[in-house]
Design an enzyme around this catalytic site. Structure first.
Site: not given
Ligand code: AMP
Length: 406
Positions: A147, A152, A155, A221, A265, A269
């Site tokens: 996704l 870190f 996903v 999700f 925050d 984004e």
């Molecule tokens: P993050 O580490 O939270 O920045 O997640 C990286 C990327 O994964 C995000 O920019 C989203 O595109 C995707 N992502 C994160 N969490 C979700 C979620 N719960 N459902 C769908 N996509 C997600």
């Protein structure tokens, strides 16, 4: 270094005030039998990406907005397999093809961690104080498509192997990188806060577990992905769409503040979209659990910071009111109001002076709301309950039955 005792105290400090049950925040009853219909993915995702599929014995309590005050006993063991002779039910949603990313990355990235920091990051929702879940392991999931990638780790879209095959987003975080960035406490706080929240416009965290190198978060999700991508794609949103998002944001913030959580925050984004296009606050990295109400740490992106934070004065939950005003402006105009491309200092000055120029295309109602939220004096900012009753919000409310802003 922080002692384990002080970490325990910090977590104890995250106790969130209880509130009577409200029907609006209670998730719909769990669907026990998955449908075999693969035609309508949207409907199925709504059903299987259920609000609260993973709590254990106390699911009744956990599905409400109140936080239990007593310690809850450990959850029962994982669901029993189907009795022999019965064909197992087939999962209904295509979660896409796994690229092996978790394993590949685990070979090359991150190291085992030791000591106090390792203890701090030994995060396991099966021993959570308020909402213990069953014990989870990576092997409990079928892994699907990637996704996204965060700072870190990656996903993935995953599905539980056991019935009823719930779909969640599984987010991986490398412990050694968290420690390198010195954000152990922040990450722990983010997880503790998010797991205790239940609101339709706040991304649910169903549980978490860890291994030697990684922490895994089981997240709701968000079927329509990042709001920021939509904003980039369209340049800006219609006032109708912006108004619906702002109403949902205000509702989520009222809930957060009632739990003494200040987000601090808010920006596009950090927002995701659910399968029906509903807004979901998805990041709690800077949020603070603030029973004593005032903090002075400078944090967040400058464009969304209120005067009291850029001037490093004390601040309260009213910082989120200001950010809501900035968000309203950015949704309608495609850029935040105090952005100054000449640099940080120029933006700082514009915020401190509340140098607000609203383009003529903005409707009088939207203009009024923006001005009422972007007040230098935090006490003069429009209350969130009033935001939800503002003419610009009411103008677009209940016009259609769908929750998806268009
Ligand atoms: P993050 O580490 O939270 O920045 O997640 C990286 C990327 O994964 C995000 O920019 C989203 O595109 C995707 N992502 C994160 N969490 C979700 C979620 N719960 N459902 C769908 N996509 C997600």
């Amino acid at each position: 270094m922080t002692s384990v005792g002080s970490v325990t105290r910090q977590i104890a400090a995250l106790e969130i005030s209880s509130k009577p049950n409200t029907t609006r925040n209670a998730p719909p009853p769990l669907q026990k039998k998955p449908s075999q219909n693969t035609g309508n993915v949207s409907r199925l995702l709504t059903k299987f990406a259920a609000p609260n599929p993973f709590t254990a014995t106390h699911s009744k309590t956990a599905s409400t907005s109140s936080i239990p005050t007593k310690q809850i006993s450990r959850p029962p063991s994982p669901a029993k397999p189907a009795p022999s002779g019965q064909a197992p039910k087939q999962p209904s949603i295509d979660i896409g093809k796994y690229d092996g990313g978790f394993e590949l990355e685990n070979e090359t990235r991150g190291e085992k961690v030791f000591g106090e920091a390792a203890e701090e990051l030994a995060l396991d929702s099966s021993v959570s104080r308020y909402y213990p879940t069953r014990e989870w392991h990576l092997t409990d999931f079928d892994i699907g498509r990637p996704l996204g990638k965060g700072k870190f780790g990656r996903v993935y879209m995953v599905r539980t192997k056991t019935e009823p095959h719930y779909v969640v987003a599984l987010k991986c975080l490398y412990k050694s990188e968290i420690i390198q960035s010195r954000v152990e406490k922040q990450i722990r706080r983010e997880i503790e806060i998010q797991q205790n929240l239940r609101h339709p416009n706040i991304l649910r965290m169903y549980g978490y577990f860890h291994d030697e190198k990684r922490i895994f978060l089981m997240l709701e999700f968000a079927g329509k992905g990042e709001l920021y991508k939509q904003l980039t794609k369209y340049g800006c949103f219609t006032e109708r769409r912006s108004s619906r998002y702002i109403d949902q944001m205000a509702d989520a913030l009222i809930y957060l503040h009632s739990k003494h959580v200040i987000h601090r925050d808010i920006k596009p984004e950090n927002l995701l979209l659910g399968i029906n296009g509903e807004l979901k606050i998805g990041d709690f990295g800077w949020s603070v659990h603030a029973p004593s109400n005032r903090r002075t740490t400078l944090c967040g992106t400058l464009d969304y910071l209120p005067p009291e934070m850029v001037e490093n004065r004390e601040h309260s939950e009213k910082v989120d009111y200001w950010a809501l005003g900035v968000l309203t402006y950015e949704f309608i105009n495609g850029a935040p109001p105090f952005e100054d491309l000449t640099g940080y200092n120029a933006t700082y000055k514009r915020i401190a002076k509340v140098d607000l120029k609203i383009p003529p295309k903005v409707s009088p109602e939207a203009r009024d709301l923006i001005v009422r939220l972007l007040q230098y004096d935090p006490e003069k900012r429009l209350a969130l309950t009033e935001v939800r009753k503002h003419p610009w919000i009411l103008k677009y409310k209940h016009k259609t039955s769908t929750s998806s802003p268009s």
